[in-house]
Scaffold this motif. Sequence first.
Motif, PDB file in Angstrom:
ATOM      1  N   ASP A   1      -0.158  15.244   4.083  1.00 24.42           N
ATOM      2  CA  ASP A   1      -1.055  15.758   3.045  1.00 24.42           C
ATOM      3  C   ASP A   1      -0.255  15.987   1.776  1.00 24.42           C
ATOM      4  O   ASP A   1       0.891  16.437   1.814  1.00 24.42           O
ATOM      5  CB  ASP A   1      -1.699  17.071   3.497  1.00 24.42           C
ATOM      6  CG  ASP A   1      -2.640  16.877   4.672  1.00 24.42           C
ATOM      7  OD1 ASP A   1      -3.361  15.854   4.682  1.00 24.42           O
ATOM      8  OD2 ASP A   1      -2.664  17.731   5.566  1.00 24.42           O
TER       9      ASP A   1
ATOM     10  N   ASP B   1      -4.895  15.489  -0.844  1.00 23.05           N
ATOM     11  CA  ASP B   1      -5.206  14.161  -0.306  1.00 23.05           C
ATOM     12  C   ASP B   1      -4.423  13.941   0.978  1.00 23.05           C
ATOM     13  O   ASP B   1      -3.344  14.502   1.166  1.00 23.05           O
ATOM     14  CB  ASP B   1      -4.832  13.065  -1.312  1.00 23.05           C
ATOM     15  CG  ASP B   1      -5.708  13.104  -2.561  1.00 23.05           C
ATOM     16  OD1 ASP B   1      -6.927  13.326  -2.426  1.00 23.05           O
ATOM     17  OD2 ASP B   1      -5.163  12.903  -3.664  1.00 23.05           O
ATOM     18  N   THR B   2      -4.958  13.102   1.852  1.00 25.47           N
ATOM     19  CA  THR B   2      -4.310  12.793   3.121  1.00 25.47           C
ATOM     20  C   THR B   2      -3.925  11.320   3.144  1.00 25.47           C
ATOM     21  O   THR B   2      -4.743  10.451   2.845  1.00 25.47           O
ATOM     22  CB  THR B   2      -5.245  13.109   4.304  1.00 25.47           C
ATOM     23  OG1 THR B   2      -5.570  14.498   4.263  1.00 25.47           O
ATOM     24  CG2 THR B   2      -4.593  12.791   5.631  1.00 25.47           C
ATOM     25  N   TYR B   3      -2.690  11.068   3.504  1.00 29.75           N
ATOM     26  CA  TYR B   3      -2.157   9.713   3.586  1.00 29.75           C
ATOM     27  C   TYR B   3      -1.718   9.455   5.025  1.00 29.75           C
ATOM     28  O   TYR B   3      -1.224  10.356   5.692  1.00 29.75           O
ATOM     29  CB  TYR B   3      -0.955   9.553   2.644  1.00 29.75           C
ATOM     30  CG  TYR B   3      -1.330   9.765   1.205  1.00 29.75           C
ATOM     31  CD1 TYR B   3      -1.677   8.694   0.403  1.00 29.75           C
ATOM     32  CD2 TYR B   3      -1.359  11.045   0.654  1.00 29.75           C
ATOM     33  CE1 TYR B   3      -2.032   8.883  -0.928  1.00 29.75           C
ATOM     34  CE2 TYR B   3      -1.716  11.251  -0.666  1.00 29.75           C
ATOM     35  CZ  TYR B   3      -2.054  10.161  -1.456  1.00 29.75           C
ATOM     36  OH  TYR B   3      -2.418  10.359  -2.761  1.00 29.75           O
TER      37      TYR B   3
ATOM     38  N   GLU C   1     -10.820   1.644   9.776  1.00 31.02           N
ATOM     39  CA  GLU C   1      -9.357   1.619   9.723  1.00 31.02           C
ATOM     40  C   GLU C   1      -8.787   1.270  11.105  1.00 31.02           C
ATOM     41  O   GLU C   1      -7.827   0.517  11.218  1.00 31.02           O
ATOM     42  CB  GLU C   1      -8.793   2.961   9.243  1.00 31.02           C
ATOM     43  CG  GLU C   1      -9.271   3.407   7.875  1.00 31.02           C
ATOM     44  CD  GLU C   1      -8.733   2.585   6.714  1.00 31.02           C
ATOM     45  OE1 GLU C   1      -7.973   1.618   6.921  1.00 31.02           O
ATOM     46  OE2 GLU C   1      -9.088   2.920   5.566  1.00 31.02           O
TER      47      GLU C   1
ATOM     48  N   ASP D   1       0.837  -1.207   0.000  1.00 31.24           N
ATOM     49  CA  ASP D   1       0.000   0.000   0.000  1.00 31.24           C
ATOM     50  C   ASP D   1       0.867   1.252   0.000  1.00 31.24           C
ATOM     51  O   ASP D   1       0.583   2.214  -0.722  1.00 31.24           O
ATOM     52  CB  ASP D   1      -0.945   0.003   1.200  1.00 31.24           C
ATOM     53  CG  ASP D   1      -1.951  -1.137   1.158  1.00 31.24           C
ATOM     54  OD1 ASP D   1      -2.234  -1.652   0.052  1.00 31.24           O
ATOM     55  OD2 ASP D   1      -2.443  -1.528   2.231  1.00 31.24           O
TER      56      ASP D   1
ATOM     57  N   PHE E   1      -2.548   3.902   4.409  1.00 30.60           N
ATOM     58  CA  PHE E   1      -3.773   4.110   3.638  1.00 30.60           C
ATOM     59  C   PHE E   1      -3.976   5.577   3.309  1.00 30.60           C
ATOM     60  O   PHE E   1      -3.415   6.456   3.946  1.00 30.60           O
ATOM     61  CB  PHE E   1      -4.987   3.559   4.388  1.00 30.60           C
ATOM     62  CG  PHE E   1      -5.266   4.232   5.712  1.00 30.60           C
ATOM     63  CD1 PHE E   1      -6.248   5.209   5.816  1.00 30.60           C
ATOM     64  CD2 PHE E   1      -4.559   3.882   6.857  1.00 30.60           C
ATOM     65  CE1 PHE E   1      -6.512   5.828   7.040  1.00 30.60           C
ATOM     66  CE2 PHE E   1      -4.814   4.490   8.080  1.00 30.60           C
ATOM     67  CZ  PHE E   1      -5.795   5.469   8.164  1.00 30.60           C
ATOM     68  N   GLN E   2      -4.795   5.798   2.294  1.00 31.94           N
ATOM     69  CA  GLN E   2      -5.207   7.147   1.943  1.00 31.94           C
ATOM     70  C   GLN E   2      -6.551   7.379   2.597  1.00 31.94           C
ATOM     71  O   GLN E   2      -7.467   6.572   2.445  1.00 31.94           O
ATOM     72  CB  GLN E   2      -5.324   7.304   0.423  1.00 31.94           C
ATOM     73  CG  GLN E   2      -5.739   8.692   0.009  1.00 31.94           C
ATOM     74  CD  GLN E   2      -5.866   8.850  -1.501  1.00 31.94           C
ATOM     75  OE1 GLN E   2      -5.528   7.956  -2.266  1.00 31.94           O
ATOM     76  NE2 GLN E   2      -6.362   9.990  -1.924  1.00 31.94           N
ATOM     77  N   LYS E   3      -6.660   8.469   3.346  1.00 29.56           N
ATOM     78  CA  LYS E   3      -7.918   8.779   4.006  1.00 29.56           C
ATOM     79  C   LYS E   3      -8.879   9.303   2.957  1.00 29.56           C
ATOM     80  O   LYS E   3      -8.587  10.262   2.256  1.00 29.56           O
ATOM     81  CB  LYS E   3      -7.713   9.813   5.112  1.00 29.56           C
ATOM     82  CG  LYS E   3      -8.964  10.070   5.925  1.00 29.56           C
ATOM     83  CD  LYS E   3      -8.657  10.937   7.125  1.00 29.56           C
ATOM     84  CE  LYS E   3      -9.897  11.193   7.935  1.00 29.56           C
ATOM     85  NZ  LYS E   3     -10.788  12.160   7.337  1.00 29.56           N
ATOM     86  N   LYS E   4     -10.034   8.668   2.861  1.00 27.40           N
ATOM     87  CA  LYS E   4     -11.018   9.021   1.834  1.00 27.40           C
ATOM     88  C   LYS E   4     -12.044  10.030   2.330  1.00 27.40           C
ATOM     89  O   LYS E   4     -12.504  10.873   1.588  1.00 27.40           O
ATOM     90  CB  LYS E   4     -11.755   7.772   1.341  1.00 27.40           C
ATOM     91  CG  LYS E   4     -10.836   6.703   0.773  1.00 27.40           C
ATOM     92  CD  LYS E   4     -10.283   7.097  -0.551  1.00 27.40           C
ATOM     93  CE  LYS E   4      -9.470   5.950  -1.137  1.00 27.40           C
ATOM     94  NZ  LYS E   4      -8.863   6.276  -2.384  1.00 27.40           N
ATOM     95  N   SER E   5     -12.407   9.928   3.595  1.00 26.54           N
ATOM     96  CA  SER E   5     -13.448  10.807   4.140  1.00 26.54           C
ATOM     97  C   SER E   5     -12.974  12.249   4.172  1.00 26.54           C
ATOM     98  O   SER E   5     -11.848  12.543   4.573  1.00 26.54           O
ATOM     99  CB  SER E   5     -13.819  10.366   5.555  1.00 26.54           C
ATOM    100  OG  SER E   5     -14.679  11.312   6.134  1.00 26.54           O
ATOM    101  N   LYS E   6     -13.814  13.139   3.768  1.00 23.88           N
ATOM    102  CA  LYS E   6     -13.480  14.565   3.791  1.00 23.88           C
ATOM    103  C   LYS E   6     -14.023  15.241   5.056  1.00 23.88           C
ATOM    104  O   LYS E   6     -13.847  16.418   5.263  1.00 23.88           O
ATOM    105  CB  LYS E   6     -14.055  15.275   2.546  1.00 23.88           C
ATOM    106  CG  LYS E   6     -13.508  14.726   1.250  1.00 23.88           C
ATOM    107  CD  LYS E   6     -12.016  14.941   1.129  1.00 23.88           C
ATOM    108  CE  LYS E   6     -11.490  14.377  -0.179  1.00 23.88           C
ATOM    109  NZ  LYS E   6     -10.066  14.304  -0.232  1.00 23.88           N
TER     110      LYS E   6
END
Length: 126
Positions: A62, A66-68, A100, A17, A86-91
């Motif tokens: 960031d 995007d936030t990782y 997670e 990942d 992981f990449q954070k999907k929620s905004k």
Amino acid sequence: MAPKEKAVLWVSSARDDLVDFPIPVKRTIGFAVHLAQIGLKHEQAKPLQGFGGASVLEVVEDHRGDTYRAVYTVRFEDAVIVLHAFQKKSKRGIATPAHEIDLIRKRLKLAEELYAQWKTGKRKPS
């Protein structure tokens, strides 16, 4: 005298990942893990809430909106174990999503088994 460098072990898909992250993010996370290997803590590494203390750390980076995140543990004497990347999907909000956290808890249990195998020579560090 330089401190003894700890081994790095990876749980499940954490390494794969991380490989998919943008280069600047990989550099930050890689440096954070390297610092942990020599007993130091990266300025962006913070204890992950809900894991009882400072032995499970999260690095948040960031990049281009995007936030990782990467989560690792330093609870083992001579290894740093990367649990999740992981990449954070929620905004909404900055909290780590519950699914997670659940995955990190499962992988922390796997890390104990992985570490025991590594200590007995049944597994090589990555």
